[in-house]
Design a protein around this motif. Structure first.
Motif, PDB file in Angstrom:
ATOM      1  N   SER A  42       8.340  -0.845  -2.904  1.00 32.95           N
ATOM      2  CA  SER A  42       8.143  -2.212  -2.400  1.00 32.95           C
ATOM      3  C   SER A  42       7.342  -2.216  -1.113  1.00 32.95           C
ATOM      4  CB  SER A  42       9.499  -2.889  -2.187  1.00 32.95           C
ATOM      5  OG  SER A  42      10.206  -3.015  -3.400  1.00 32.95           O
ATOM      6  N   VAL A  43       7.701  -1.325  -0.193  1.00 33.29           N
ATOM      7  CA  VAL A  43       6.952  -1.242   1.067  1.00 33.29           C
ATOM      8  C   VAL A  43       5.499  -0.851   0.795  1.00 33.29           C
ATOM      9  CG1 VAL A  43       6.767  -0.009   3.252  1.00 33.29           C
ATOM     10  CG2 VAL A  43       9.007  -0.727   2.431  1.00 33.29           C
ATOM     11  N   SER A  44       5.285   0.083  -0.116  1.00 32.39           N
ATOM     12  CA  SER A  44       3.925   0.514  -0.440  1.00 32.39           C
ATOM     13  C   SER A  44       3.124  -0.600  -1.096  1.00 32.39           C
ATOM     14  CB  SER A  44       3.968   1.735  -1.367  1.00 32.39           C
ATOM     15  OG  SER A  44       4.692   2.794  -0.781  1.00 32.39           O
ATOM     16  N   ALA A  45       3.781  -1.381  -1.952  1.00 26.85           N
ATOM     17  CA  ALA A  45       3.077  -2.448  -2.652  1.00 26.85           C
ATOM     18  C   ALA A  45       2.717  -3.600  -1.735  1.00 26.85           C
ATOM     19  CB  ALA A  45       3.935  -2.951  -3.814  1.00 26.85           C
ATOM     20  N   CYS A 325       2.366   1.291  -8.901  1.00 30.87           N
ATOM     21  CA  CYS A 325       2.589   2.539  -9.637  1.00 30.87           C
ATOM     22  C   CYS A 325       1.375   2.895 -10.485  1.00 30.87           C
ATOM     23  CB  CYS A 325       3.834   2.399 -10.513  1.00 30.87           C
ATOM     24  SG  CYS A 325       5.388   2.247  -9.611  1.00 30.87           S
ATOM     25  N   VAL A 326       0.776   1.884 -11.139  1.00 31.98           N
ATOM     26  CA  VAL A 326      -0.412   2.133 -11.954  1.00 31.98           C
ATOM     27  C   VAL A 326      -1.560   2.627 -11.081  1.00 31.98           C
ATOM     28  CG1 VAL A 326      -2.163   1.036 -13.392  1.00 31.98           C
ATOM     29  CG2 VAL A 326       0.252   0.498 -13.734  1.00 31.98           C
ATOM     30  N   ALA A 327      -1.713   2.021  -9.887  1.00 26.97           N
ATOM     31  CA  ALA A 327      -2.773   2.442  -8.981  1.00 26.97           C
ATOM     32  C   ALA A 327      -2.568   3.873  -8.509  1.00 26.97           C
ATOM     33  CB  ALA A 327      -2.841   1.495  -7.786  1.00 26.97           C
ATOM     34  N   ILE A 328      -1.314   4.242  -8.246  1.00 25.80           N
ATOM     35  CA  ILE A 328      -1.033   5.613  -7.809  1.00 25.80           C
ATOM     36  C   ILE A 328      -1.316   6.602  -8.933  1.00 25.80           C
ATOM     37  CG2 ILE A 328       0.798   7.183  -7.084  1.00 25.80           C
ATOM     38  CD1 ILE A 328       2.089   4.871  -5.602  1.00 25.80           C
ATOM     39  N   MET A 329      -0.921   6.254 -10.153  1.00 25.94           N
ATOM     40  CA  MET A 329      -1.134   7.153 -11.284  1.00 25.94           C
ATOM     41  C   MET A 329      -2.614   7.333 -11.593  1.00 25.94           C
ATOM     42  SD  MET A 329       1.825   8.241 -12.218  1.00 25.94           S
ATOM     43  CE  MET A 329       1.488   8.883 -13.845  1.00 25.94           C
ATOM     44  N   SER A 330      -3.396   6.272 -11.363  1.00 27.36           N
ATOM     45  CA  SER A 330      -4.824   6.344 -11.676  1.00 27.36           C
ATOM     46  C   SER A 330      -5.670   6.746 -10.482  1.00 27.36           C
ATOM     47  CB  SER A 330      -5.305   4.994 -12.199  1.00 27.36           C
ATOM     48  OG  SER A 330      -5.112   3.963 -11.228  1.00 27.36           O
TER      49      SER A 330
END
Length: 401
Positions: A42-45, A325-330
């Motif tokens: 949440s903090v990261s987003a 999460c999608v941005a981190i994975m990609s």
């Protein structure tokens, strides 16, 4: 004088009390791991640009995850196995449990103190905080915290313990008096000093926040900190540092850090101090001490995500967390703000600090009025116009050779 050996009845009593709570500890640990993971996401987003405070909050949440996943889960699983089989603690497992538990306990304590210190610094000396490389200092602080905590908590495993009745000789007794007097005294001093410093820092931050809040009502422009913009010799904007926080944001963050500090102090700091002092005074451990230490560690780790969710600045919905999460994975988590003005990050410009003592390399040009940074720290800029637009900026013109 050596302490009397613990009787078999006392050991059975402690074992029975622990057995009635072990399932609850295991369930609460799983909930805490999930909640703190959600808090970090949440903090990261919500934050496009990571700041030292967000980094320290996520470090604290990560410490809670490790504490629940390693020592607490280990303790619960081994206790459950002992109830249904002849499995027992051995020396290696007990040393790992004690070392990791006290390492993460000290890291949690020091991290909370670091949070309160950074908030006090930000509220009390805002210009100095923004001009300093606070992100790099926060990283160094976390590294120092882990190093000190690991070294002290590993000493019982390598020999700094009671040589008469070792804490892993029968069962696994982890209250400080069972480990040794030297470790217990050092642990008490570190925890008490850290708790006291955290209370002092957050007290100063609260006092300063309320003072600024009162002054903001009396004079809206009196407490504004100008935005600091860095330009090169050709006048091209290289980077910028934000000015004053919005009043609502400042209050939210101060209240959040205050809540985190008081939660830790009253749910972990003071109880652990009481337990440790009582165990050293009576030179033995009781069943209520084990229950107090473990329940307090679990409770404060569950409450941290609740406080993050209560703060609008760090509350994210499922869609935002999923996109993060999608941005981190990609590997596509690119900060849009970082790509503007030449693509230099606003904080990276200070990773290699300029020599501010050299007047030939750096020149300060104030488009509004000339005043000292020291007077800004006092909250009363000299020569500041009464009618001032909030978008005015303080420019630093830098000549690159």
């Amino acid at each position: 004088m050596a302490s009397p050996p613990r009787s078999a009845m006392d050991e059975d009593e402690v074992s029975d009390v622990i057995s009635t709570n072990v399932l609850a500890w295991l369930v609460c640990s799983a909930v805490s791991i999930l909640a703190n993971t959600w808090g970090i996401l949440s903090v990261s987003a919500k934050q496009k640009k990571w700041k030292p405070l967000e980094f320290l909050i996520c470090t604290l949440a990560g410490t809670h995850i490790l504490n629940m996943a390693i020592p607490i889960t280990m303790f619960c699983v081994i206790t459950l196995r002992r109830q249904h089989s002849s499995y027992q603690w051995n020396e290696g497992l007990c040393k790992v449990f004690v070392s990791t538990f006290y390492t993460l306990t000290l890291v949690t304590c020091f991290s909370v103190t670091s949070l309160s210190y950074h908030r006090m610094w930000m509220v009390r000396w805002p210009v100095n905080y923004r001009l300093s490389n606070t992100k790099k200092q926060a990283v160094h602080t976390v590294m120092g915290i882990w190093m000190v905590s690991f070294i002290l908590s590993t000493l019982p495993a390598v020999g700094w313990h009671d040589t008469i009745d070792r804490f892993y000789a029968r069962d696994c007794r982890f209250i400080v008096t069972e480990i040794g007097l030297g470790f217990g005294v050092c642990f008490l001093l570190l925890i008490s000093g850290s708790v006291a410093m955290g209370i002092i820092c957050i007290g100063i931050a609260l006092f300063q926040t309320f003072s600024i809040h009162a002054g903001h009502k009396a004079d809206k422009n009196k407490f504004n900190v100008p935005t600091i913009v860095v330009e090169d010799a050709q006048g091209k904007r290289r980077s910028s540092i934000d000015g004053s926080e919005p009043l609502k944001t400042s209050l939210q963050i101060t209240y959040l850090i205050s809540g985190i500090v008081f939660i830790y102090d009253f749910l972990t700091g003071f109880p652990i101090l009481v337990v440790s002092f009582a165990s050293l005074k009576y030179d033995r451990s009781y069943s209520w001490m084990v229950l107090c230490v473990l329940w307090c560690s679990i409770a404060q780790s569950i409450l941290l995500p609740l406080f993050l969710w209560a703060c609008d600045r760090y509350r994210a919905d499922v869609r935002m967390v999923w996109e993060k999460c999608v941005a981190i994975m990609s590997n596509d988590d690119v900060d849009e703000e970082n790509s503007q003005d030449g693509g230099i990050h606003a904080d990276l410009i200070y990773d290699r600090p300029y020599d501010y003592s050299s007047a030939a390399d750096i020149m300060t040009v104030d488009r509004i009025a000339k005043y000292e940074f020291s007077t800004l720290e006092m909250g009363v800029p000299q020569g500041y116009p009464l009618q001032l637009q909030e978008d005015k900026m303080q420019y630093l013109q830098v000549y690159f050779q």
